[in-house]
Design a protein around this motif. Structure first.
Motif, PDB file in Angstrom:
ATOM      1  N   PRO A 110       0.743  -1.339  -0.126  1.00 25.09           N
ATOM      2  CA  PRO A 110       0.018   0.045  -0.026  1.00 25.09           C
ATOM      3  C   PRO A 110       0.873   1.245  -0.179  1.00 25.09           C
ATOM      4  O   PRO A 110       0.262   2.471  -0.439  1.00 25.09           O
ATOM      5  CB  PRO A 110      -0.818   0.033   1.288  1.00 25.09           C
ATOM      6  N   GLY A 111       2.064   1.071   0.488  1.00 22.88           N
ATOM      7  CA  GLY A 111       2.632   2.481   0.510  1.00 22.88           C
ATOM      8  C   GLY A 111       3.237   2.828  -0.797  1.00 22.88           C
ATOM      9  O   GLY A 111       3.208   4.071  -0.959  1.00 22.88           O
ATOM     10  N   VAL A 112       3.366   1.988  -1.609  1.00 24.25           N
ATOM     11  CA  VAL A 112       3.871   2.583  -3.031  1.00 24.25           C
ATOM     12  C   VAL A 112       2.554   3.394  -3.600  1.00 24.25           C
ATOM     13  O   VAL A 112       2.841   4.159  -4.294  1.00 24.25           O
ATOM     14  CB  VAL A 112       4.134   1.343  -3.952  1.00 24.25           C
ATOM     15  N   GLY A 113       1.364   2.710  -3.418  1.00 20.49           N
ATOM     16  CA  GLY A 113       0.176   3.346  -3.786  1.00 20.49           C
ATOM     17  C   GLY A 113       0.022   4.648  -3.215  1.00 20.49           C
ATOM     18  O   GLY A 113      -0.370   5.776  -3.998  1.00 20.49           O
ATOM     19  N   GLU A 114       0.213   5.008  -2.194  1.00 15.58           N
ATOM     20  CA  GLU A 114      -0.141   6.124  -1.317  1.00 15.58           C
ATOM     21  C   GLU A 114       1.118   7.230  -1.808  1.00 15.58           C
ATOM     22  O   GLU A 114       0.591   8.289  -2.099  1.00 15.58           O
ATOM     23  CB  GLU A 114       0.190   6.043   0.150  1.00 15.58           C
ATOM     24  N   LEU A 115       2.366   6.724  -2.049  1.00 16.80           N
ATOM     25  CA  LEU A 115       3.395   7.739  -2.605  1.00 16.80           C
ATOM     26  C   LEU A 115       3.058   8.008  -3.762  1.00 16.80           C
ATOM     27  O   LEU A 115       3.306   9.260  -4.368  1.00 16.80           O
ATOM     28  CB  LEU A 115       4.950   6.839  -2.454  1.00 16.80           C
ATOM     29  N   LEU A 116       2.601   7.097  -4.685  1.00 13.86           N
ATOM     30  CA  LEU A 116       2.244   7.471  -6.111  1.00 13.86           C
ATOM     31  C   LEU A 116       1.015   8.521  -6.018  1.00 13.86           C
ATOM     32  O   LEU A 116       1.177   9.492  -6.843  1.00 13.86           O
ATOM     33  CB  LEU A 116       1.470   6.255  -6.867  1.00 13.86           C
ATOM     34  N   ALA A 117       0.045   8.531  -5.316  1.00 12.32           N
ATOM     35  CA  ALA A 117      -0.934   9.669  -5.277  1.00 12.32           C
ATOM     36  C   ALA A 117      -0.451  10.933  -4.682  1.00 12.32           C
ATOM     37  O   ALA A 117      -0.875  11.990  -5.130  1.00 12.32           O
ATOM     38  CB  ALA A 117      -2.120   9.028  -4.424  1.00 12.32           C
TER      39      ALA A 117
END
Length: 491
Positions: free
Chosen positions: A166-173
């Motif tokens: 999930p961290g990658v997704g949050e950093l992407l946004a």
């Protein structure tokens, strides 16, 4: 109070992040924000969207090490692999931003002799809000194949990453919000486990792009069917490599080993089966074993690959090895002893029965089965016999033969004298059929996947015979219809 969950390193088991579990109400609120943002984004026009997406691409490039570090922490893959994943992401985002107008912009098309009085135009409009449900094996590159193209087509996106990454997704946004200010809600990330993804699929989005297992895809499809929500599903593969007697065996062996072992075999279009013509089978196996002996997994920088990110996948790999050996297969390298959690050392099997799970089910681990066949015709038949149809590769000394074989394979993508060559070509579509799912990401097809075609006609002049009016002469209409019938009957 919002429930939270902890993500742990697949290498050490230590916590690497703490994230909220978004429920149905929070998901619906995100979709509503996205819908408002989508209207504003669609009105920006092609040039503005292109400029902003390229600004985001440049920002991602500058933050490569930050993304690579987080990908490594959540998946366990080596940092060099994570950097390559970021680079592939940049290549595809760049192509989508620069080519969206060419692919989706309004253009004139032939109207045909029956409608010479009409100007015929084809345009595409954004769908609205796209839900992207991503995987953990390539947590940036794979979902961005949908996210980047959906944004380039004029949509807003709500992204639900895997609960393992999930961290990658949050950093992407976060990176998008910083690089593209003034478009709050255009790209949002919601986190959680399966129920969060289900809530997103039920939230009234205009399309769902899903990557994951066939079993989970069926559940997502059932939810989407309730509202007739379109679904793009990429569900993995059991990709085969076909090796002809004329092939360069050293090149084929090198490609097979990389395609089977890279990312610990956790690649949807990775190599899991090899069919080699009998006359070169032994030579190919010797070269493959020689190469895998030099590979070792681990946490150190020199390791060839990392752990299995999903702990439960170890049981699948073990079952495939043991059932194959029990059915008569031979292990040329490795075996059950190769499982040393959280790592699996390379395994090379031969003479694996075609009905064995190791030949029919997706292994998703560093295991490759190399079977002998009479000729390429038998190799094609065996490759096509499985339920998956995602990617494949052909090694041969003749490009003409390679192209001919590629045309007979059911796969959605085929590489000749390489493996996964299509993954780095942004203009090519990616996707499969059968258990591999349906729909395409990447390239022009990937842009069209997130747009609705709009047919427009503009009347240029009053036609001599108007087939869409009661005011004209019925006799003239009948004569025109008869002339048209005769023309097509003879042509």
């Amino acid at each position: 109070m919002t429930t939270r969950f902890t993500v742990r390193s697949p290498v050490t088991g230590e916590p690497v992040g703490d994230h909220p579990v978004h429920g149905p109400e929070e998901v619906r609120a995100a979709v509503e924000r996205a819908r408002a943002a989508a209207r504003h984004w669609a009105a920006c026009g092609w040039a503005d969207r292109r400029a902003r997406l390229l600004a985001w691409k440049r920002a991602l490039a500058r933050r490569t090490e930050e993304f690579a570090s987080l990908i490594c922490a959540e998946t366990g893959k080596p940092v060099r692999d994570a950097r390559a994943e970021v680079l592939l992401t940049l290549v595809h985002l760049d192509w989508a931003a620069r080519n969206a107008r060419r692919v989706l912009g309004r253009r004139r098309v032939p109207a045909g002799p029956l409608s010479v009085h009409q100007r015929a135009l084809l345009a595409y409009r954004p769908l609205g809000v796209i839900a992207v449900i991503g995987p953990w094996n390539y947590p940036l590159y794979t979902p961005m194949g949908s996210i980047g193209h959906a944004l380039a087509a004029g949509n807003a996106v709500v992204f639900k990453p895997s609960e393992l990454t999930p961290g990658v997704g949050e950093l992407l946004a976060e990176s998008f919000g910083e690089a593209v200010p003034g478009h709050a809600g255009l790209l949002q990330t919601v986190t959680g486990r399966g129920p969060t993804g289900e809530a997103l699929a039920r939230s009234g989005v205009d399309k769902v792009a899903f990557t994951g297992s066939p079993g989970t895809a069926r559940k997502v499809a059932a939810v989407c069917a309730e509202r007739l929500t379109p679904l793009l599903a990429e569900c993995g593969g059991k990709d085969a490599v076909l090796v002809d007697a004329s092939a360069d065996l050293d090149e084929a062996a090198e490609a097979v080993v990389w395609g089977a072992m890279a990312n610990a075999g956790q690649t949807c279009a990775g190599v899991e089966r090899v069919y080699a013509v009998a006359s070169v089978h032994a030579g190919l196996c010797e070269r493959i074993v020689h190469r895998v002996r030099a590979l070792h997994p681990g946490p150190d920088p020199d390791a060839a690959y990392g752990p299995l990110t999903l702990p439960g996948q170890l049981a699948t790999v073990e079952r495939h090895i043991k059932e194959a050996l029990a059915a008569g297969a031979r292990a040329l390298h490795g075996g059950p002893e190769s499982l040393r959690p959280p790592y699996v050392h390379p395994v090379v099997l031969v003479d694996v029965p075609e009905d064995s799970p190791a030949m029919r089910e997706e292994t998703f681990g560093p295991l490759v089965a190399v079977n002998a066949v009479r000729d390429l015709a038998e190799a094609v038949a065996r490759a096509n016999a499985g339920g998956y149809a995602l990617g494949a590769a052909v090694f041969t000394g003749s490009r003409r033969t390679g192209l001919a074989v590629a045309g007979r394979l059911n796969s959605g993508a085929v590489s000749v004298n390489s493996v996964l060559g299509f993954a780095a070509v942004p203009s090519l579509p990616f996707g499969g059929s059968g258990e591999s799912g349906y729909g395409r990401t990447h390239g022009a097809e990937g842009l069209r996947a997130f747009a609705a075609p709009l047919a427009v006609t503009v009347r240029r002049f009053r036609p001599p015979v108007d087939l869409t009016s009661f005011a004209g002469s019925r006799r003239r209409v009948e004569r025109a219809v008869e002339l048209g019938r005769r023309f097509h009957a003879r042509r």
